[in-house]
Design a protein around this motif. Structure first.
Motif, short mmCIF file in Angstrom:
data_model
loop_
_atom_site.label_atom_id
_atom_site.label_comp_id
_atom_site.label_asym_id
_atom_site.label_seq_id
_atom_site.Cartn_x
_atom_site.Cartn_y
_atom_site.Cartn_z
N LEU A 1 1.74 11.71 -2.84
CA LEU A 1 1.17 10.33 -2.31
C LEU A 1 -0.37 10.19 -2.42
O LEU A 1 -0.93 11.14 -2.38
CB LEU A 1 1.60 10.24 -0.82
CG LEU A 1 3.06 10.23 -0.29
CD1 LEU A 1 3.23 9.95 1.32
CD2 LEU A 1 3.66 8.91 -0.68
N TRP B 1 -2.39 8.86 -0.53
CA TRP B 1 -3.00 8.31 0.92
C TRP B 1 -3.74 9.72 1.37
O TRP B 1 -3.37 10.62 1.45
CB TRP B 1 -1.77 7.99 1.82
CG TRP B 1 -0.93 7.12 1.60
CD1 TRP B 1 -1.41 5.99 0.75
CD2 TRP B 1 0.23 6.59 2.01
NE1 TRP B 1 -0.39 4.89 0.59
CE2 TRP B 1 0.57 5.68 1.23
CE3 TRP B 1 1.07 7.23 2.81
CZ2 TRP B 1 1.93 4.97 1.54
CZ3 TRP B 1 2.10 6.76 3.00
CH2 TRP B 1 2.76 5.51 2.30
N GLN C 1 4.56 4.36 -7.90
CA GLN C 1 3.21 4.46 -8.49
C GLN C 1 3.22 4.84 -9.91
O GLN C 1 4.11 5.46 -10.30
CB GLN C 1 2.09 5.02 -7.52
CG GLN C 1 2.51 6.54 -7.25
CD GLN C 1 1.66 7.26 -6.36
OE1 GLN C 1 0.41 7.07 -6.26
NE2 GLN C 1 2.16 8.26 -5.57
N HIS D 1 9.81 1.90 4.28
CA HIS D 1 8.42 2.01 3.90
C HIS D 1 8.18 2.43 2.43
O HIS D 1 9.23 3.17 1.94
CB HIS D 1 7.84 3.20 4.86
CG HIS D 1 7.28 2.49 6.07
ND1 HIS D 1 7.22 3.30 7.21
CD2 HIS D 1 7.36 1.26 6.53
CE1 HIS D 1 6.91 2.60 8.28
NE2 HIS D 1 7.01 1.38 7.98
N ASP E 1 6.83 5.10 0.98
CA ASP E 1 7.11 6.37 0.56
C ASP E 1 8.42 6.65 0.69
O ASP E 1 8.79 8.21 0.32
CB ASP E 1 6.01 7.22 1.17
CG ASP E 1 6.02 6.99 2.81
OD1 ASP E 1 6.39 5.88 3.29
OD2 ASP E 1 5.63 7.84 3.72
N ARG F 1 -9.12 -2.30 0.30
CA ARG F 1 -7.77 -2.34 -0.08
C ARG F 1 -7.69 -2.65 -1.56
O ARG F 1 -6.69 -2.46 -1.91
CB ARG F 1 -7.24 -3.46 0.78
CG ARG F 1 -6.93 -3.11 2.28
CD ARG F 1 -6.29 -1.99 2.65
NE ARG F 1 -4.86 -2.12 2.28
CZ ARG F 1 -3.80 -1.15 2.47
NH1 ARG F 1 -3.82 -0.38 3.29
NH2 ARG F 1 -2.60 -1.56 2.11
N MET G 1 -9.27 2.87 7.11
CA MET G 1 -8.02 3.34 7.08
C MET G 1 -7.44 3.57 8.14
O MET G 1 -6.47 3.33 8.81
CB MET G 1 -7.43 4.09 5.79
CG MET G 1 -5.75 4.37 5.89
SD MET G 1 -5.37 4.83 4.06
CE MET G 1 -3.78 5.34 4.55
N THR G 2 -8.18 4.80 9.01
CA THR G 2 -7.59 5.20 9.99
C THR G 2 -7.77 4.28 11.33
O THR G 2 -7.08 4.06 12.28
CB THR G 2 -8.64 6.36 10.56
OG1 THR G 2 -8.63 7.34 9.42
CG2 THR G 2 -8.17 7.07 11.66
N TRP H 1 -4.99 1.93 11.06
CA TRP H 1 -3.65 2.59 11.55
C TRP H 1 -3.76 2.67 13.16
O TRP H 1 -2.77 2.40 13.88
CB TRP H 1 -3.87 3.84 11.00
CG TRP H 1 -2.72 4.87 11.60
CD1 TRP H 1 -2.35 5.21 12.74
CD2 TRP H 1 -1.86 5.78 10.78
NE1 TRP H 1 -1.66 6.44 12.78
CE2 TRP H 1 -1.38 6.64 11.62
CE3 TRP H 1 -1.74 5.94 9.35
CZ2 TRP H 1 -0.23 7.55 11.11
CZ3 TRP H 1 -0.80 7.08 8.86
CH2 TRP H 1 -0.17 7.58 9.84
#
Ligand SMILES: [Zn+2]
Ligand SMILES: [Zn+2]
Length: 351
Positions: A27, A29, A55, A85, A87, A147, A314-315, A318
């Motif tokens: 991933l 991320w 991806q 989702h 993933d 983003r 990003m955190t 979230w």
């Protein structure tokens, strides 16, 4: 768990039980370097539970992982997604097309469609929620810029051939897997359980490393739904969990308890911050100081008081989502009050 410096991730496959293969897929991320798909023997092929993210080069990673288990995409007889989702569902369209098989998934996947079909609109909506939650203009602009490409991670939106609802069973060589609705992490989330062997394909509902994520805005109370879903899974008495990320684990009950404790801890911290009295052990020394007398706060003001100020965009995104989900749960359980406005603010309900 600390890990050594990473090499570039490749798709990898390994047999974890006779007829059960873990496909570990990379991933992009930070902090979440890979996800799992699970291939389970079924007749002359396999059922593929989850798919990895779409991806550049991602299908080759899946093929590489399958090849390490002497399998190929053409061996997939059925794709089953634990939730929608990217993933877990991102490559569903690609696999279904190559293998000529069906996709089974829970019908409540509007949360994915709105994101996959119009990422720009979904991002705008997310930014609007953030603005409404008191995030100032500058961090918002920076977040939108970072983003960047706004890729959805989903090859194409395809509807399930069959709705994955209680009563549906997935046939494999290990026996039947039953479907259990476990919303909370996402409205479309299900777990799959093999009763004779007490195996649980848990998606992101239960992970080895306990962490919380709630898809906020698509259902009335994701945190409450998640807590009820923990009860659902506890009643199954699973022996071995095959999670959506990380290794298999056996102490399923302890993980369920750990999730409950983490939710309770976050709820208590937020309540302390919005002025519902002092934190139980006094450990949140600075938390109460700015919010004395129950001064209403925005979610953005609450966030650093609960999680600390040093957060990446990003955190922060979230955790803002998590904080909103927690506030919503406190609201529906009559412990917090939402004060509408621009931005909206939150206060504890006096007890
Ligand atoms: Zn997920
Ligand atoms: Zn996941």
């Amino acid at each position: 768990m600390a890990e050594a410096i990473r090499k570039p991730e490749l798709g990898r496959g390994e047999r974890v039980l006779p007829g059960v293969f873990r496909l570990r897929l990379p991933l992009p991320w930070p902090g979440v370097p890979h996800c799992n798909a699970w291939a389970v023997a079924a007749g002359d092929g396999v059922v593929l539970f989850d798919t990895g993210m779409h991806q550049p080069g991602s299908l080759a990673h899946l093929e590489r992982a399958l090849a390490m288990c002497n399998l190929a995409l053409e061996d997939v007889r059925l794709v089953v997604c634990t939730h929608a989702h990217s993933d877990h569902y991102g490559q569903a369209a690609s696999v279904v097309e190559r293998a000529g098989c069906e996709l089974w998934m829970h019908p409540n996947h509007a949360h994915m469609k709105s994101w996959a079909e119009d990422p720009d609109a979904a991002l705008d909506r997310r930014l609007e929620v953030a603005r409404q939650s008191g995030v100032p203009a500058e961090p918002l602009r920076r977040y939108a810029a970072e983003r960047g490409s706004r890729e959805s991670g989903i090859a194409a939106v395809i509807e399930p051939d069959r709705e994955l609802l209680p009563g549906v069973v997935v046939q494999t060589d290990l026996g039947e897997w039953t479907v259990h609705e476990t919303p909370g992490h996402a409205p479309s989330h299900v777990c799959l359980f093999q009763p004779e062997r007490r195996l649980l394909i848990s998606g992101d509902h239960l992970l080895g490393r306990i962490s919380l994520f709630f898809d906020f805005g698509y259902s009335p109370d994701p945190v409450g739904e998640f807590l009820r879903s923990l009860d659902v899974v506890e009643a199954l008495h699973a022996r071995l969990c095959l999670p959506g990320h990380g290794r298999t684990f056996t102490d399923v009950h302890a993980h369920i308890e750990g999730n409950r404790e983490l939710v309770a801890e976050h709820l208590a911290k937020i309540l302390a911050v919005i002025g519902a009295g002092e934190a139980e052990d006094g450990s949140e020394g600075q938390a109460g100081s700015d919010a004395e007398a129950g001064e209403p706060l925005t979610a953005f003001e609450i966030l650093p008081r609960v999680h600390g100020a040093d957060l990446s965009p990003m955190t922060a995104q979230w955790l803002l989502t998590e904080t909103l989900a927690m506030l919503r749960h406190l609201e529906v359980t009559d412990r917090a009050r939402r004060i509408p406005g621009e931005p909206e603010r939150w206060a504890a309900v006096a007890v």
